[in-house]
Design a protein around this motif. Structure first.
Motif, PDB file in Angstrom:
ATOM      1  N   SER A 541       9.542 -11.220  -6.494  1.00 47.69           N
ATOM      2  CA  SER A 541       8.741 -10.006  -6.380  1.00 47.69           C
ATOM      3  C   SER A 541       7.339 -10.362  -5.902  1.00 47.69           C
ATOM      4  CB  SER A 541       8.636  -9.286  -7.724  1.00 47.69           C
ATOM      5  OG  SER A 541       9.910  -8.883  -8.180  1.00 47.69           O
ATOM      6  N   ILE A 542       6.767  -9.476  -5.096  1.00 47.32           N
ATOM      7  CA  ILE A 542       5.394  -9.666  -4.648  1.00 47.32           C
ATOM      8  C   ILE A 542       4.451  -9.483  -5.835  1.00 47.32           C
ATOM      9  CG2 ILE A 542       4.809  -7.270  -4.057  1.00 47.32           C
ATOM     10  CD1 ILE A 542       4.231 -10.085  -1.600  1.00 47.32           C
ATOM     11  N   VAL A 543       3.383 -10.283  -5.873  1.00 50.29           N
ATOM     12  CA  VAL A 543       2.342 -10.092  -6.883  1.00 50.29           C
ATOM     13  C   VAL A 543       1.229  -9.289  -6.222  1.00 50.29           C
ATOM     14  CG1 VAL A 543       0.723 -11.202  -8.451  1.00 50.29           C
ATOM     15  CG2 VAL A 543       2.948 -12.260  -8.009  1.00 50.29           C
ATOM     16  N   PRO A 544       1.159  -7.990  -6.476  1.00 50.15           N
ATOM     17  CA  PRO A 544       0.192  -7.160  -5.744  1.00 50.15           C
ATOM     18  C   PRO A 544      -1.241  -7.484  -6.124  1.00 50.15           C
ATOM     19  CG  PRO A 544       1.215  -5.903  -7.511  1.00 50.15           C
ATOM     20  CD  PRO A 544       1.924  -7.219  -7.470  1.00 50.15           C
ATOM     21  N   GLY A 545      -2.111  -7.417  -5.135  1.00 50.87           N
ATOM     22  CA  GLY A 545      -3.534  -7.607  -5.378  1.00 50.87           C
ATOM     23  C   GLY A 545      -3.973  -9.044  -5.515  1.00 50.87           C
ATOM     24  N   VAL A 575       4.182  -2.480  -2.294  1.00 51.32           N
ATOM     25  CA  VAL A 575       3.556  -1.167  -2.176  1.00 51.32           C
ATOM     26  C   VAL A 575       2.499  -1.253  -1.078  1.00 51.32           C
ATOM     27  CG1 VAL A 575       2.140   0.566  -3.338  1.00 51.32           C
ATOM     28  CG2 VAL A 575       3.978  -0.574  -4.585  1.00 51.32           C
ATOM     29  N   LEU A 576       2.513  -0.281  -0.172  1.00 53.49           N
ATOM     30  CA  LEU A 576       1.574  -0.247   0.942  1.00 53.49           C
ATOM     31  C   LEU A 576       0.764   1.046   0.861  1.00 53.49           C
ATOM     32  CD1 LEU A 576       4.197  -1.253   3.648  1.00 53.49           C
ATOM     33  CD2 LEU A 576       2.692  -2.795   2.404  1.00 53.49           C
ATOM     34  N   ARG A 577      -0.473   0.986   1.338  1.00 50.61           N
ATOM     35  CA  ARG A 577      -1.324   2.163   1.199  1.00 50.61           C
ATOM     36  C   ARG A 577      -2.312   2.230   2.370  1.00 50.61           C
ATOM     37  NH1 ARG A 577      -2.502   1.262  -3.585  1.00 50.61           N
ATOM     38  NH2 ARG A 577      -4.625   0.464  -3.410  1.00 50.61           N
ATOM     39  N   THR A 578      -2.647   3.451   2.770  1.00 54.86           N
ATOM     40  CA  THR A 578      -3.669   3.650   3.784  1.00 54.86           C
ATOM     41  C   THR A 578      -4.480   4.888   3.437  1.00 54.86           C
ATOM     42  OG1 THR A 578      -4.093   3.771   6.171  1.00 54.86           O
ATOM     43  CG2 THR A 578      -2.285   5.108   5.335  1.00 54.86           C
ATOM     44  N   LYS A 579      -5.711   4.949   3.919  1.00 53.22           N
ATOM     45  CA  LYS A 579      -6.599   6.084   3.671  1.00 53.22           C
ATOM     46  C   LYS A 579      -6.936   6.740   5.001  1.00 53.22           C
ATOM     47  CE  LYS A 579      -9.740   5.832   0.465  1.00 53.22           C
ATOM     48  NZ  LYS A 579     -10.949   5.478  -0.332  1.00 53.22           N
ATOM     49  N   ILE A 580      -6.823   8.071   5.045  1.00 57.32           N
ATOM     50  CA  ILE A 580      -7.216   8.824   6.223  1.00 57.32           C
ATOM     51  C   ILE A 580      -8.269   9.846   5.802  1.00 57.32           C
ATOM     52  CG2 ILE A 580      -4.998   8.496   7.358  1.00 57.32           C
ATOM     53  CD1 ILE A 580      -4.256  11.354   6.584  1.00 57.32           C
ATOM     54  N   GLY A 581      -8.913  10.500   6.763  1.00 57.25           N
ATOM     55  CA  GLY A 581      -9.948  11.448   6.384  1.00 57.25           C
ATOM     56  C   GLY A 581     -10.269  12.444   7.468  1.00 57.25           C
ATOM     57  N   TRP A 585     -11.363  12.345   2.092  1.00 55.37           N
ATOM     58  CA  TRP A 585     -10.294  11.378   2.295  1.00 55.37           C
ATOM     59  C   TRP A 585      -9.004  11.766   1.570  1.00 55.37           C
ATOM     60  CZ3 TRP A 585      -8.367   9.242  -2.147  1.00 55.37           C
ATOM     61  CH2 TRP A 585      -9.192   9.227  -3.283  1.00 55.37           C
ATOM     62  N   ARG A 586      -7.894  11.240   2.112  1.00 52.09           N
ATOM     63  CA  ARG A 586      -6.576  11.307   1.469  1.00 52.09           C
ATOM     64  C   ARG A 586      -5.940   9.930   1.579  1.00 52.09           C
ATOM     65  NH1 ARG A 586      -8.511  15.234   5.330  1.00 52.09           N
ATOM     66  NH2 ARG A 586      -9.331  16.732   3.843  1.00 52.09           N
ATOM     67  N   GLU A 587      -5.074   9.602   0.634  1.00 55.70           N
ATOM     68  CA  GLU A 587      -4.383   8.323   0.664  1.00 55.70           C
ATOM     69  C   GLU A 587      -2.880   8.529   0.677  1.00 55.70           C
ATOM     70  OE1 GLU A 587      -6.773   4.583  -0.948  1.00 55.70           O
ATOM     71  OE2 GLU A 587      -6.037   5.861  -2.569  1.00 55.70           O
ATOM     72  N   ALA A 588      -2.217   7.676   1.457  1.00 59.73           N
ATOM     73  CA  ALA A 588      -0.755   7.642   1.480  1.00 59.73           C
ATOM     74  C   ALA A 588      -0.326   6.299   0.905  1.00 59.73           C
ATOM     75  CB  ALA A 588      -0.239   7.796   2.903  1.00 59.73           C
ATOM     76  N   GLN A 589       0.568   6.344  -0.085  1.00 59.89           N
ATOM     77  CA  GLN A 589       1.059   5.126  -0.741  1.00 59.89           C
ATOM     78  C   GLN A 589       2.576   5.107  -0.639  1.00 59.89           C
ATOM     79  OE1 GLN A 589      -0.355   3.826  -4.808  1.00 59.89           O
ATOM     80  NE2 GLN A 589       1.758   4.352  -5.332  1.00 59.89           N
ATOM     81  N   TYR A 590       3.098   3.999  -0.062  1.00 59.67           N
ATOM     82  CA  TYR A 590       4.541   3.899   0.179  1.00 59.67           C
ATOM     83  C   TYR A 590       5.131   2.738  -0.612  1.00 59.67           C
ATOM     84  CZ  TYR A 590       9.011   3.677   2.637  1.00 59.67           C
ATOM     85  OH  TYR A 590      10.353   3.673   2.942  1.00 59.67           O
ATOM     86  N   HIS A 591       6.250   3.026  -1.308  1.00 60.15           N
ATOM     87  CA  HIS A 591       6.969   2.014  -2.079  1.00 60.15           C
ATOM     88  C   HIS A 591       8.175   1.551  -1.263  1.00 60.15           C
ATOM     89  CE1 HIS A 591       5.060   2.828  -6.158  1.00 60.15           C
ATOM     90  NE2 HIS A 591       4.529   3.733  -5.356  1.00 60.15           N
ATOM     91  N   GLN A 775      -0.359  -3.715  -1.603  1.00 57.97           N
ATOM     92  CA  GLN A 775      -1.433  -3.246  -2.478  1.00 57.97           C
ATOM     93  C   GLN A 775      -0.867  -3.043  -3.886  1.00 57.97           C
ATOM     94  OE1 GLN A 775      -4.601  -2.300  -1.158  1.00 57.97           O
ATOM     95  NE2 GLN A 775      -4.040  -2.870   0.930  1.00 57.97           N
ATOM     96  N   LYS A 776      -1.773  -2.837  -4.842  1.00 54.66           N
ATOM     97  CA  LYS A 776      -1.349  -2.422  -6.168  1.00 54.66           C
ATOM     98  C   LYS A 776      -1.023  -0.926  -6.135  1.00 54.66           C
ATOM     99  CE  LYS A 776      -3.764  -5.762  -9.088  1.00 54.66           C
ATOM    100  NZ  LYS A 776      -4.777  -5.944 -10.159  1.00 54.66           N
ATOM    101  N   ALA A 777       0.028  -0.551  -6.862  1.00 54.22           N
ATOM    102  CA  ALA A 777       0.381   0.869  -6.946  1.00 54.22           C
ATOM    103  C   ALA A 777      -0.634   1.589  -7.828  1.00 54.22           C
ATOM    104  CB  ALA A 777       1.782   1.019  -7.514  1.00 54.22           C
ATOM    105  N   ILE A 778      -1.197   2.692  -7.325  1.00 56.82           N
ATOM    106  CA  ILE A 778      -2.144   3.471  -8.133  1.00 56.82           C
ATOM    107  C   ILE A 778      -1.695   4.915  -8.295  1.00 56.82           C
ATOM    108  CG2 ILE A 778      -4.127   2.008  -7.576  1.00 56.82           C
ATOM    109  CD1 ILE A 778      -4.988   4.057  -5.505  1.00 56.82           C
ATOM    110  N   TYR A 779      -0.620   5.309  -7.594  1.00 56.63           N
ATOM    111  CA  TYR A 779      -0.127   6.676  -7.680  1.00 56.63           C
ATOM    112  C   TYR A 779       1.332   6.677  -8.120  1.00 56.63           C
ATOM    113  CZ  TYR A 779      -4.284   7.554  -4.821  1.00 56.63           C
ATOM    114  OH  TYR A 779      -5.566   7.605  -4.348  1.00 56.63           O
ATOM    115  N   ASP A 780       1.713   7.743  -8.843  1.00 56.34           N
ATOM    116  CA  ASP A 780       3.094   7.928  -9.261  1.00 56.34           C
ATOM    117  C   ASP A 780       3.354   9.413  -9.446  1.00 56.34           C
ATOM    118  OD1 ASP A 780       1.974   8.639 -11.731  1.00 56.34           O
ATOM    119  OD2 ASP A 780       2.283   6.635 -12.580  1.00 56.34           O
ATOM    120  N   ASP A 781       4.481   9.741 -10.076  1.00 53.48           N
ATOM    121  CA  ASP A 781       4.847  11.160 -10.229  1.00 53.48           C
ATOM    122  C   ASP A 781       3.848  11.951 -11.067  1.00 53.48           C
ATOM    123  OD1 ASP A 781       7.114  10.937  -8.663  1.00 53.48           O
ATOM    124  OD2 ASP A 781       8.423  10.438 -10.341  1.00 53.48           O
TER     125      ASP A 781
END
Length: 794
Positions: A541-545, A575-581, A585-591, A775-781
């Protein structure tokens, strides 16, 4: 905690390596002239005749032109001071490694006597490289010395770096060869009574002076030092070939090609290439040959045909734009042309000439090199080449949130975002037919859109490094450019791509180390690599961060770690993440494991009604001020449900959005997501007093059946958030008035807190992981939109 030690005992064996790869130069270089072969003195081949003791070189026996041993010219390890045997070692595959990196009285070299006649003419080849950290770097480090002091090959400081030199009683210096440090190179020296010419991979190193030389009979030979006084060589030697004559240019090139500097052209370098492809070869611009330079600046570049012979009629010459100086195109050995006009102005440089091609609707072009990020015309196009002109080109231009590949043939056609390739040596390929064009990077299709009408004129002009005299200058490096007058088959294309990929540098093997303290263990690992963990050495497993280091408290359960920089299998936990604006701003986080995409932004984002051309939707911009990393675009382009989602969008308000450049991604609201509609129009149309966020002007509506999307226009790279009008109409009694205008501005407000599932193929998952950093996961359900103070009118 118990410790365990592994005891390894070493057993030393005396061995001699004899690997017969042919019958000597007489068969390995069959076209070598009789005069050349008859003047061969000795061929020291690292794949045969090397005697070792525990990995240290004891002696090296050369062979003649038929591959038979020449025992009388053996060179033996010789001690200087207390120099240990291990200063010269053998890797078992043909390389002798000289490693005396200490300046002192102790060293090692190989010494013997040649069986040669006295002569004013001599030719010497060697294959290998100098290393940068030679102890005698500033006073000369010698690969060989014959005579002694009849001829030699050394590297010494000069010209701001390190230059090639010969010493025969007088020192003669040539070009800076620092760029060859650590790079296996074919080095050649041809000596006559009053001349000496030194080459690296066939390129003249411009050693100055008019020597007066004579090679004595039965000359001594020292390999790895000047003499017993030192000036030790640090580096590797694989081959050393000595002729007792000054070989002709033809013979010299044949030997150089045999030793691997250029091959004998694509006919032998790519033996599986079809006859049809080979016969359609127009020109091969190879950075390792045919480059004429002046003070390090490129003056011209002459291509070769399939046999490696020069095609002088297709030479391209340095051409000035305005007052552009020659140094805007430099020659960076080994084999790189460096284009460096990083200033936006009317001054520049490019290479220009004419091809000798037949008129055709088909063409295939390969180039090896890279774009740099800081091109002055980055947002209007930076051209590697333009053939025709304007029959076909290869350029990088802004688009899709980054920079895309483009072709211009009177019309501009754009493809995928190629920002990730900036600064990375890449094999780029283009295959044209009458009505199609396919662009590739390292064999991956870059999805250039459109249906072109291709026609390459006869004797087409050739520009390298710009669009034309009007600029759009390329900034980056080119090592190879190969042009075929036909559309190569996929099989032939892949053969050429694999050939060119062999010239791309290998990624450094990641390193990992451990530092222990009383309360923690720190793991350090090399940059541009990732830390992986496993409980069983099977699932990783990847060690995020973890960014080149991580501390682990003592007492934590034991776990295995490794560092890795390239992957063929996908580790878990990515987990991958990007910020747009736009306004915020808004962030998209993909697992990667689950395909979950979380899209999180501000609360109460305002949407406007759009009804032109029969549409019925509520919308707003998402990325006009910050386009992010390209992660969202990647996912939308590869979403397996893209077609069905677009069909659903057409039925839910996007009636006129049928064009291919529109794509859609449906979202479901998270548990905390709220959608609001206002209920009162202002007294004056356009006023905002009844559309202020977080006020009693808005009612929360049932969001369970609302059709939420983000949609994208690939022509302008904009991403929008949208709500389908028909789905909204099902849960409201009447249309929200918004600000009372026809657009009903801010009539709908929605928290940006959504989720989608985007399944990807394993190959796309691997591309995604290698393209974007984990990235580290910061968002969930359970995530919520963040509170945002909306400016007036938003």
């Amino acid at each position: 905690m118990a410790t365990h030690a592994i005891l390894i005992s070493f057993i030393c064996f005396l061995s001699v390596t004899y690997t017969i790869l042919g019958k000597g130069l007489s068969s390995d270089v069959p076209d070598l002239s009789t005069a050349g072969l008859e003047s061969l003195v000795a061929h020291y081949d690292g794949k045969s005749g090397v005697e070792t003791d525990g990995g240290s070189v004891v002696s090296w026996t050369p062979v003649d032109g038929n591959g038979d041993s020449l025992d009388e010219m053996i060179v033996r390890t010789t001690q200087r001071g207390n120099g240990g045997q291990e200063l010269i070692t053998y890797d078992g595959s043909g390389k002798l490694i000289f490693d005396d990196t200490s300046v002192g009285a102790d060293g090692r070299y190989l010494e013997g006597i040649l069986s040669n006649s006295e002569s004013e003419d001599f030719t010497v080849f060697w294959v290998g490289h100098y290393k940068a950290e030679a102890p005698f770097a500033t006073s000369g480090t010698y690969v060989y010395n014959i005579g002694p002091n009849n001829t030699s090959h050394q590297r010494d400081d000069g010209k701001g770096g390190f230059v090639v030199e010969q010493y025969n009683g007088t020192t003669y210096a040539g070009d800076d060869i620092t760029a060859y440090d650590g790079v296996t190179t074919v080095w050649s020296t041809v000596i006559t009574a009053d001349n000496h010419t030194f080459y690296a991979n066939g390129e003249n190193l411009n050693v100055g002076g008019t020597p007066s030389g004579n090679i004595q009979a039965d000359a001594s030979i020292i390999i790895g030092a000047y003499s017993s006084s030192g000036y030790d060589f640090v580096g590797e030697v694989e081959q050393l070939i000595i002729f007792g004559s000054a070989l002709s240019d033809t013979d010299r090139k044949l030997v150089e090609r045999f030793l691997g500097s250029t091959g004998v052209g694509l006919y032998s370098d790519i033996p599986g290439l079809s006859t049809q492809a080979l016969e359609s070869l127009v020109a091969h611009y190879d950075g390792k040959m045919g480059v004429e330079s002046d003070g390090g600046s490129v003056a011209s570049w002459t291509p070769v045909d399939g046999y490696g012979d020069s095609l002088d009629e297709m030479i391209v010459r340095s051409t000035q734009i305005g007052n552009g100086s020659p140094e805007l195109i430099k020659y960076g050995r080994p084999g790189k042309l460096i284009f460096n006009d990083s200033n936006v102005s009317t001054d520049g440089r490019y290479l220009e000439g004419k091809l000798s091609n037949a008129k055709s609707k088909e063409l295939t072009v390969f180039w090896l090199g890279h774009y740099k990020a800081d091109a002055p015309f980055a947002t209007s196009g930076t051209y590697v080449y333009n053939i025709g002109i304007n029959n076909t080109s290869h350029q990088r231009d802004d688009g899709k949130g980054g920079f895309v590949v483009e072709q211009y043939n009177g019309t501009t056609y754009a493809g995928d975002d190629i920002t990730a390739y900036d600064g990375v040596t890449t094999v780029w390929s283009t295959v044209l037919t009458a009505d199609s064009h396919a662009f590739y990077a390292n064999g991956e299709n870059l999805n250039v859109a459109g249906t072109p009408s291709n026609n390459v004129q006869a004797n087409a002009s050739m520009i390298i490094g710009a669009y034309s005299s009007s600029g759009y200058d390329f900034v980056g490096e080119v090592e190879q450019l190969i042009i075929f007058g036909s559309a190569l088959s996929d099989t032939d294309r892949k053969l050429v791509e694999n050939y060119l990929l062999s010239f791309t540098p290998l990624a450094d093997k990641p390193e990992i180390s451990i530092e222990k303290s009383s309360d923690a263990v720190k793991i350090n690992f090399s940059n541009k690599s990732y830390l992986l963990s496993s409980n069983d050495l099977i699932e990783w497993s990847i060690v995020p961060g973890a960014n080149s280091g991580m501390s682990i408290p003592t007492g934590k359960d034991r776990i295995f770690y490794q560092a890795a920089s390239e992957f063929r299998e996908i580790p878990t936990g990515i987990v991958l993440r990007t910020k747009i604006g736009s306004d915020t701003w808004r962030e998209a986080q993909y697992h990667l494991d689950t395909g979950e995409l979380f899209f999180i932004g501000e609360q109460a984002h305002g949407l406007d009604h759009y009804t032109t051309a029969g549409n019925d939707l509520w919308w707003c911009y998402m990325n006009t001020s910050n386009r992010g990393s390209g992660l969202i675009e990647f996912l939308m382009e590869r979403n397996k449900n893209a077609e069905s989602t677009k069909a659903k969008a057409l039925e839910n308000g996007w009636l006129a959005y049928t064009q291919s450049y529109y794509s859609f991604l449906e979202f479901k609201p998270l548990a905390a997501q709220k959608t609001y509609v206002n209920h009162t129009a202002p007294d004056t149309i356009g006023e905002t007093d009844t559309t202020v966020a977080y006020t009693a002007d808005y009612d929360i509506i049932d969001n369970s059946e609302i059709f939420y999307v983000i949609y994208r226009n690939s022509n302008n790279s904009n991403i929008y958030a949208g709500v389908g009008g028909p789905s909204l109409n099902q849960v409201v009694d009447s249309l929200p008035p918004g600000d009372g205008s026809s657009n009903r501005d801010n009539g709908v407000r929605a928290d940006i807190a959504f989720k989608a599932i985007i399944p990807l193929s394993d190959s796309d998952k691997l591309k995604l992981f290698n393209k974007f950093p984990p990235q580290k996961a910061i968002y969930d359900d359970n995530s919520e939109a963040y509170y945002y103070v909306h400016p007036d009118g938003l």
